[in-house]
Design a protein around this motif. Structure first.
Motif, PDB file in Angstrom:
ATOM      1  N   THR A  49       0.837  -1.192   0.000  1.00 20.05           N
ATOM      2  CA  THR A  49       0.000   0.000   0.000  1.00 20.05           C
ATOM      3  C   THR A  49       0.870   1.239   0.000  1.00 20.05           C
ATOM      4  O   THR A  49       2.054   1.179   0.315  1.00 20.05           O
ATOM      5  N   ASP A  56      -4.164   0.974  -2.499  1.00 24.30           N
ATOM      6  CA  ASP A  56      -3.766  -0.433  -2.586  1.00 24.30           C
ATOM      7  C   ASP A  56      -3.040  -0.667  -3.894  1.00 24.30           C
ATOM      8  O   ASP A  56      -3.631  -0.590  -4.966  1.00 24.30           O
ATOM      9  N   GLN A  59      -3.423  -5.963  -3.374  1.00 20.12           N
ATOM     10  CA  GLN A  59      -4.451  -6.186  -2.367  1.00 20.12           C
ATOM     11  C   GLN A  59      -4.075  -7.301  -1.404  1.00 20.12           C
ATOM     12  O   GLN A  59      -3.598  -8.351  -1.803  1.00 20.12           O
TER      13      GLN A  59
END
Length: 116
Positions: A49, A56, A59
Motif C-alpha cells: 500500500t 492499494d 491487495q
C-alpha cells in the motif's frame, strides 16, 4: 515521474505474494462441525500500500485470503466448505494508518479446516 511509477509497479510485483499451506488429516483424529475434515489449510497474503494505506497497489485483505486462497484450495482438495478457525489482517484505519507511512506492507492470514 514516469520512472517512479514504473518502478513502483515492478516493485509491487516482486514484493507481493500469497502462500497456501495444507496438511491432510484423518477424520477420526481431527474434529470438525458440519462434516468430515479433509485438510487443515492456512493462507497468507502480503500486500503493498501507499500513503498511509490509502492506495492499494497489491491487495491483501480478509476477502483475498478467505475466498481466493482457503475456499479455492478446499474445493481443489474435494471439500464442500471451509470451517474458519482463525482470521486476521493488518488494521488500516484510525491510528493504525500511521504504520503505513509512505509504503506499507499489510499482511492477512486465515486458517481453516476443509470439510466434505
Amino acid at each position: 515521474m514516469k520512472k517512479a511509477i514504473v518502478s513502483a509497479i515492478l516493485a509491487s510485483g516482486l514484493v507481493a505474494c500469497t502462500s497456501v499451506e495444507t496438511a491432510i488429516v484423518s477424520n477420526n483424529e481431527v474434529a470438525a462441525s458440519g462434516g468430515d475434515p479433509i485438510a487443515v489449510i492456512q493462507g497468507t497474503a502480503l500486500g503493498l500500500t501507499a500513503i498511509f494505506h490509502v492506495i492499494d497497489l497489491v491487495q491483501s485483505d480478509l476477502d483475498t485470503v478467505v475466498n481466493r486462497l482457503l475456499v479455492t484450495e478446499a474445493k481443489a482438495m474435494g471439500g464442500n466448505k471451509v470451517q474458519i478457525l482463525t482470521a486476521g489482517t493488518t488494521p488500516r484505519h484510525g491510528i493504525f494508518a500511521l504504520g503505513g507511512t509512505i509504503i506499507g506492507f499489510p499482511i492477512s492470514q486465515a486458517t481453516g479446516v476443509a470439510v466434505k
